[in-house]
Write an enzyme that holds these catalytic residues in place. Structure first.
Site, PDB file in Angstrom:
ATOM      1  N   ALA A 369       0.833  -1.197   0.000  1.00 17.30           N
ATOM      2  CA  ALA A 369       0.000   0.000   0.000  1.00 17.30           C
ATOM      3  C   ALA A 369       0.868   1.248   0.000  1.00 17.30           C
ATOM      4  O   ALA A 369       1.817   1.356   0.774  1.00 17.30           O
ATOM      5  CB  ALA A 369      -0.930   0.012   1.214  1.00 17.30           C
ATOM      6  N   CYS A 370       0.555   2.183  -0.901  1.00 20.21           N
ATOM      7  CA  CYS A 370       1.218   3.483  -0.914  1.00 20.21           C
ATOM      8  C   CYS A 370       0.156   4.547  -1.176  1.00 20.21           C
ATOM      9  O   CYS A 370      -1.030   4.254  -1.258  1.00 20.21           O
ATOM     10  CB  CYS A 370       2.321   3.541  -1.963  1.00 20.21           C
ATOM     11  SG  CYS A 370       1.741   3.504  -3.674  1.00 20.21           S
ATOM     12  N   ASP A 371       0.581   5.786  -1.311  1.00 19.34           N
ATOM     13  CA  ASP A 371      -0.378   6.877  -1.465  1.00 19.34           C
ATOM     14  C   ASP A 371      -1.313   6.666  -2.641  1.00 19.34           C
ATOM     15  O   ASP A 371      -2.526   6.815  -2.528  1.00 19.34           O
ATOM     16  CB  ASP A 371       0.365   8.215  -1.644  1.00 19.34           C
ATOM     17  CG  ASP A 371       0.683   8.846  -0.303  1.00 19.34           C
ATOM     18  OD1 ASP A 371      -0.039   8.555   0.665  1.00 19.34           O
ATOM     19  OD2 ASP A 371       1.650   9.607  -0.211  1.00 19.34           O
ATOM     20  N   SER A 377       4.971   0.915  -5.221  1.00 23.47           N
ATOM     21  CA  SER A 377       4.263  -0.187  -4.559  1.00 23.47           C
ATOM     22  C   SER A 377       3.997  -1.323  -5.534  1.00 23.47           C
ATOM     23  O   SER A 377       4.046  -2.504  -5.171  1.00 23.47           O
ATOM     24  CB  SER A 377       2.955   0.303  -3.931  1.00 23.47           C
ATOM     25  OG  SER A 377       2.029   0.696  -4.924  1.00 23.47           O
ATOM     26  N   ILE A 402      -3.436   3.350  -0.240  1.00 15.42           N
ATOM     27  CA  ILE A 402      -3.638   3.112   1.188  1.00 15.42           C
ATOM     28  C   ILE A 402      -5.068   3.441   1.613  1.00 15.42           C
ATOM     29  O   ILE A 402      -5.611   2.825   2.526  1.00 15.42           O
ATOM     30  CB  ILE A 402      -2.604   3.921   2.014  1.00 15.42           C
ATOM     31  CG1 ILE A 402      -2.533   3.378   3.435  1.00 15.42           C
ATOM     32  CG2 ILE A 402      -2.910   5.408   1.985  1.00 15.42           C
ATOM     33  CD1 ILE A 402      -1.331   3.859   4.204  1.00 15.42           C
TER      34      ILE A 402
END
Length: 575
Positions: A369-371, A377, A402
């Site tokens: 999970a990333c922005d 990711s 995320i």
């Protein structure tokens, strides 16, 4: 708000590049999609995404309605207005629901929910039409006049003096998607291309730094630079070169000089792109280049000159450097994590993957999970997916934004350290592992080893009390003590102190027994030498991982590594 919808931007850019009057395949009918997409589709997607980030789908609906007001109230693509109205709509309906839901009578919930969203969206759309739209339109006009003034006087290259350092400070998305892309779309709509689309995505400055490390770097920085250069230039993941610049801050001068020189060449040739390339790959840039040989010559020349200048400046800096810092890519990546913490205003406690995974009894799905749920990711998920496959584990490994995480059984979430707290709040019952760098983390091997250990534990029949006692009695007897030349105590974040104490006490006991030829160490798992002359002393859980990772080492399992009763017998049998 922009990154999750970047596919729509690429679709619009490709349709524009192919079907507009001066495109590769001019088609008046298909070209009718161009204006509605940039005027309505893209801003509405941004508005919906902004609202949903604040208050899920319901917030997205109100955010999209509110965005419609600023779209109709102006005559330019309203991206900045959408970035304002989308989250505002989500926030307003969230606050209204918090007030109204406890007061809503049973049976009227659907009526209140539907009409409140519609009425509130209508009010915000009217506010956007008369208030926000004209203000943003005037601001965009002023910025456009300023950019036009810079371009007309040939000063546009100076913009890279600010853009290149800002990228490494993780303001790249704010600059590109928030300022340059909206202004570039306005210019492209009238002129067919814009140089603004080239300022931030230009891969030349970063490529020059990485090439310099390939030839003049040291140690791990030198050996990792070729792979990083491929990912950066063809994959478009610019973040991968940031640690190399932070490793030697003088290299900020390299990327600035490269960016300025590259933009100078773009300006000299009158180069521009039809839409913003994302990611900033040379492939994306060439796909967004307008038809015409001189357009390609200008774009390629700008990238090549930026690369050459950045390489030459980096070469001088690296060759003059006599310190050992240039070899410490790991320290630089840690510094990069701190820079990202400051840029995003968050911090997270790091956790040890091996210790966490000891509690993962039912993991069946791993999510990175990333922005935005894209870029690094996706690459991290790809790296771990390959390791999981090679380990023979039947696990799903995916990536997501995320904000789209949902709590579910059997979930293991991998995030960057600065996002760990947000991920934990979204999925409190999941197993969480935080890493410094999605593209190069030693914790991936620990995750795989931990999951394999879990399978071994699940498949191994439970020992009876008599079997446990027998195993304990035979633990030292089963060792080939005559071969042992080194004794390793294994440490990780949770037992560094106890492993250090155990080593010290064991070494003192050996000295008293006049067996000083035995080398006693306190090491991490990765520092163990896989030979039968090495004895590893570890707890039961750690010993399982050692046996899975090494074939030749001897292992002594103890309940207490500081004061185990097995030590006396072991020392007596050592030669």
């Amino acid at each position: 708000m922009v990154m999750p919808n970047i596919g729509a931007f690429i679709a619009w850019g490709l349709i524009t590049a192919l079907f507009m009057k001066t495109g590769w395949l001019p088609n008046a009918e298909l070209a009718k999609m161009i204006t509605p997409m940039v005027t309505y589709l893209l801003p509405l997607l941004i508005g919906f995404t902004g609202g949903s980030m604040v208050y899920e789908h319901r917030g997205g609906v109100v955010g999209a309605i509110a965005t419609m007001g600023v779209i109709v109230g102006t005559n330019i693509p309203m991206f900045i207005g959408a970035m304002m109205m989308g989250p505002l709509g989500g926030w307003c309906i969230k606050k209204f629901d918090a007030w109204a839901q406890p007061r809503t009578k049973q049976g009227f919930e659907m009526l209140v929910n539907n009409f409140s969203a519609g009425i509130l969206g209508m009010i915000l759309a009217i506010i956007g039409f008369f208030g926000i739209g004209p203000v943003v339109s005037g601001l965009s006009g002023a910025l456009a006049v300023g950019v036009d003034w810079i371009i007309a006087r040939g000063l546009i290259p100076l913009a890279n003096v600010f853009i290149e350092p800002a990228k490494i400070l993780f303001l790249n998305n704010a600059i590109n998607q928030g300022i340059l892309t909206p202004l570039g779309i306005q210019a492209s709509a009238s002129a067919g291309k814009s140089i603004l689309f080239l300022l931030e995505p230009d891969p030349g400055p970063g490529l020059g730094v990485l090439l310099a490390f390939m030839f003049f770097g040291k140690g791990t920085a030198k050996s990792s630079a070729p792979g990083a250069a491929i990912i950066h230039f063809f994959g478009g993941i610019h973040e991968i070169y940031f640690p190399y610049v932070l490793m030697k801050p003088a290299l900020f001068l390299s990327v600035i000089c490269g960016g300025v020189s590259g933009t100078f060449m773009f300006n000299l040739f009158g180069s521009g792109l039809k839409a913003s390339p994302s990611p900033g790959s040379i492939i994306s840039i060439l796909l967004m280049t307008p038809k015409g040989i001189m357009n390609y010559v200008g774009v390629i020349s700008g990238v090549a000159v930026a690369t050459a200048v950045s390489f030459l400046v980096s070469m001088v800096i690296l060759k003059r450097d006599k310190s050992e810092e240039i070899d410490d890519i790991g320290a630089s990546q840690a510094k990069l994590a701190d820079m990202k913490d400051n840029a995003k205003g968050t911090a997270a406690d790091n956790q040890d993957a091996k210790a966490i995974l000891s509690t993962a009894e039912n993991v069946n799905h791993i999510i990175f999970a990333c922005d935005a749920g894209m870029g690094s990711s996706a690459m991290g998920a790809s790296i771990l997916r390959d390791k999981v496959k090679k380990a023979g584990l039947d696990l799903s490994v995916t990536n997501t934004a995320i904000n789209k995480l949902t709590d579910e059984p059997g979930l293991l979430v991998v995030t960057q350290e600065e996002l760990a707290k947000r991920a934990l709040s979204k999925t409190p019952s999941a197993v969480h592992v935080s890493v410094e760098n999605f593209l190069n983390s030693p914790k991936y091997d620990e995750i795989v080893t931990g999951l394999k250990t879990k399978e071994v534990s699940a498949d191994t029949p439970a020992e009876t009390p008599s079997e446990k006692a027998e195993a304990k009695a035979d633990a030292v007897t089963n060792l080939d003590a005559a071969k042992i030349k080194r004794v390793d105590f294994i440490h990780h974040d949770q037992n560094i102190g106890s492993a250090t104490m155990a080593r010290s006490m064991f070494k003192d006991t050996l000295k008293k027994a006049d067996k000083t030829d035995i080398d006693v160490r306190n090491v991490a798992v990765g520092e163990v030498e896989d030979t039968d002359t090495t004895l590893v002393i570890a707890s039961k859980e750690t010993a399982k991982r050692i046996k899975l990772s090494f074939k030749n080492v001897q292992v002594l399992v103890v309940n207490d590594i500081v004061n185990a009763p097995e030590y006396d017998k072991l020392i007596s049998e050592l030669k």
